[in-house]
Design a protein around this motif. Structure first.
Motif, PDB file in Angstrom:
ATOM      1  N   GLY A 184       0.801  -1.217   0.000  1.00 56.86           N
ATOM      2  CA  GLY A 184       0.000   0.000   0.000  1.00 56.86           C
ATOM      3  C   GLY A 184       0.834   1.269   0.000  1.00 56.86           C
ATOM      4  N   SER A 185       2.109   1.142  -0.284  1.00 59.70           N
ATOM      5  CA  SER A 185       3.007   2.289  -0.372  1.00 59.70           C
ATOM      6  C   SER A 185       4.205   1.875  -1.206  1.00 59.70           C
ATOM      7  N   THR A 186       4.760   2.827  -1.948  1.00 60.35           N
ATOM      8  CA  THR A 186       6.025   2.531  -2.600  1.00 60.35           C
ATOM      9  C   THR A 186       7.088   2.388  -1.517  1.00 60.35           C
ATOM     10  N   LEU A 187       8.157   1.699  -1.872  1.00 57.08           N
ATOM     11  CA  LEU A 187       9.245   1.480  -0.926  1.00 57.08           C
ATOM     12  C   LEU A 187      10.500   2.164  -1.427  1.00 57.08           C
ATOM     13  N   ASP A 188      11.215   2.763  -0.499  1.00 60.95           N
ATOM     14  CA  ASP A 188      12.478   3.419  -0.805  1.00 60.95           C
ATOM     15  C   ASP A 188      13.608   2.620  -0.175  1.00 60.95           C
ATOM     16  N   ARG A 189      14.794   2.781  -0.720  1.00 58.92           N
ATOM     17  CA  ARG A 189      15.970   2.158  -0.122  1.00 58.92           C
ATOM     18  C   ARG A 189      16.145   2.742   1.283  1.00 58.92           C
ATOM     19  N   ALA A 190      16.335   1.882   2.264  1.00 61.02           N
ATOM     20  CA  ALA A 190      16.497   2.342   3.646  1.00 61.02           C
ATOM     21  C   ALA A 190      17.944   2.784   3.881  1.00 61.02           C
ATOM     22  N   ASP A 191      18.103   3.855   4.610  1.00 59.92           N
ATOM     23  CA  ASP A 191      19.425   4.353   4.970  1.00 59.92           C
ATOM     24  C   ASP A 191      20.107   3.332   5.889  1.00 59.92           C
ATOM     25  N   PRO A 192      21.339   2.917   5.582  1.00 58.31           N
ATOM     26  CA  PRO A 192      22.025   1.919   6.405  1.00 58.31           C
ATOM     27  C   PRO A 192      22.121   2.297   7.892  1.00 58.31           C
ATOM     28  N   LYS A 193      22.283   3.589   8.184  1.00 53.16           N
ATOM     29  CA  LYS A 193      22.355   4.016   9.590  1.00 53.16           C
ATOM     30  C   LYS A 193      21.015   3.815  10.289  1.00 53.16           C
ATOM     31  N   LYS A 194      19.924   4.097   9.574  1.00 50.49           N
ATOM     32  CA  LYS A 194      18.589   3.885  10.141  1.00 50.49           C
ATOM     33  C   LYS A 194      18.345   2.392  10.361  1.00 50.49           C
ATOM     34  N   VAL A 195      18.742   1.564   9.384  1.00 46.08           N
ATOM     35  CA  VAL A 195      18.589   0.120   9.525  1.00 46.08           C
ATOM     36  C   VAL A 195      19.328  -0.348  10.767  1.00 46.08           C
ATOM     37  N   ARG A 196      20.567   0.080  10.921  1.00 48.57           N
ATOM     38  CA  ARG A 196      21.392  -0.336  12.066  1.00 48.57           C
ATOM     39  C   ARG A 196      20.779   0.127  13.388  1.00 48.57           C
ATOM     40  N   SER A 197      20.342   1.390  13.448  1.00 47.41           N
ATOM     41  CA  SER A 197      19.825   1.915  14.722  1.00 47.41           C
ATOM     42  C   SER A 197      18.465   1.327  15.081  1.00 47.41           C
ATOM     43  N   ILE A 229      23.439  -3.738   7.398  1.00 47.22           N
ATOM     44  CA  ILE A 229      23.055  -4.264   6.084  1.00 47.22           C
ATOM     45  C   ILE A 229      24.063  -5.356   5.722  1.00 47.22           C
ATOM     46  N   GLY A 230      23.561  -6.466   5.234  1.00 49.59           N
ATOM     47  CA  GLY A 230      24.409  -7.605   4.914  1.00 49.59           C
ATOM     48  C   GLY A 230      24.336  -8.691   5.975  1.00 49.59           C
ATOM     49  N   GLY A 231      23.871  -8.341   7.167  1.00 49.74           N
ATOM     50  CA  GLY A 231      23.732  -9.328   8.239  1.00 49.74           C
ATOM     51  C   GLY A 231      22.358  -9.291   8.872  1.00 49.74           C
ATOM     52  N   VAL A 232      21.397  -8.689   8.179  1.00 48.45           N
ATOM     53  CA  VAL A 232      20.043  -8.562   8.724  1.00 48.45           C
ATOM     54  C   VAL A 232      19.394  -9.941   8.814  1.00 48.45           C
ATOM     55  N   ALA A 233      18.933 -10.280   9.984  1.00 50.91           N
ATOM     56  CA  ALA A 233      18.229 -11.545  10.211  1.00 50.91           C
ATOM     57  C   ALA A 233      16.725 -11.298  10.099  1.00 50.91           C
ATOM     58  N   PRO A 234      15.949 -12.350   9.878  1.00 51.02           N
ATOM     59  CA  PRO A 234      14.498 -12.173   9.830  1.00 51.02           C
ATOM     60  C   PRO A 234      13.856 -12.058  11.218  1.00 51.02           C
ATOM     61  N   VAL A 235      14.617 -12.347  12.268  1.00 49.22           N
ATOM     62  CA  VAL A 235      14.117 -12.262  13.647  1.00 49.22           C
ATOM     63  C   VAL A 235      15.157 -11.542  14.504  1.00 49.22           C
TER      64      VAL A 235
END
Length: 158
Positions: A83-96, A102-108
């Protein structure tokens, strides 16, 4: 930073808390790419779960897409389903927000709740392998159990 848990420990604790029957395994070589992970795990590339983090364009919340190893995320389909377009997430936001680089993101084991969507192709396998918070850490899981544990919705229409 005494007392801070490693990402691998956090993933194992999440696996246990969710009732998934699995153990984090540290491989001697990298599992950073789907091809590397498949070689290390002795499975087909499509049995590798790529955990891809995107940001919703409408509200900037993170979204997790669980995609089969050789597939690419279909961004048009994802936008229709989510229900929304998706943008590339900022690596710092992903980490925080998730606690994973990024590269080690687990599904849980994320630090924040988020919407999760799963590639239906993953559900065709008895078992799949997913990242466990480090470039050489993985865990094996039944895809239906992973879908239920993460409350993932299928990334398909119809």
């Amino acid at each position: 930073m005494a007392g801070k848990k490693s990402s691998k420990v956090r993933v194992q604790e999440a696996i246990d808390a969710l009732g998934l029957e699995s153990e984090v395994v540290t491989m001697p070589d990298t599992t950073r790419t789907a091809e590397d992970a498949a070689a290390a795990c002795g499975c087909a590339v499509d049995q590798i779960v790529k955990s891809l983090i995107f940001e919703r364009h409408d509200n900037q919340h993170l979204v997790l897409l669980l995609i089969a190893g050789s597939n690419r995320a279909d961004m048009d389909l994802a936008a229709k389903v989510i229900g929304s377009t998706l943008d590339r997430a900022d690596p710092k936001k992903v980490r925080s927000e998730t606690g994973f680089a990024i590269g080690g993101v687990a599904p849980v084991g994320h630090l924040c709740p988020m919407e999760v969507y799963i590639d239906p192709h993953l559900l065709t396998f008895e078992t799949v392998w997913a990242a466990a918070g480090a470039p050489n850490a993985v865990f094996m899981v039944e895809p239906q159990a992973l879908m239920k544990a993460t409350d993932a919705k299928p990334l398909s229409v119809g």
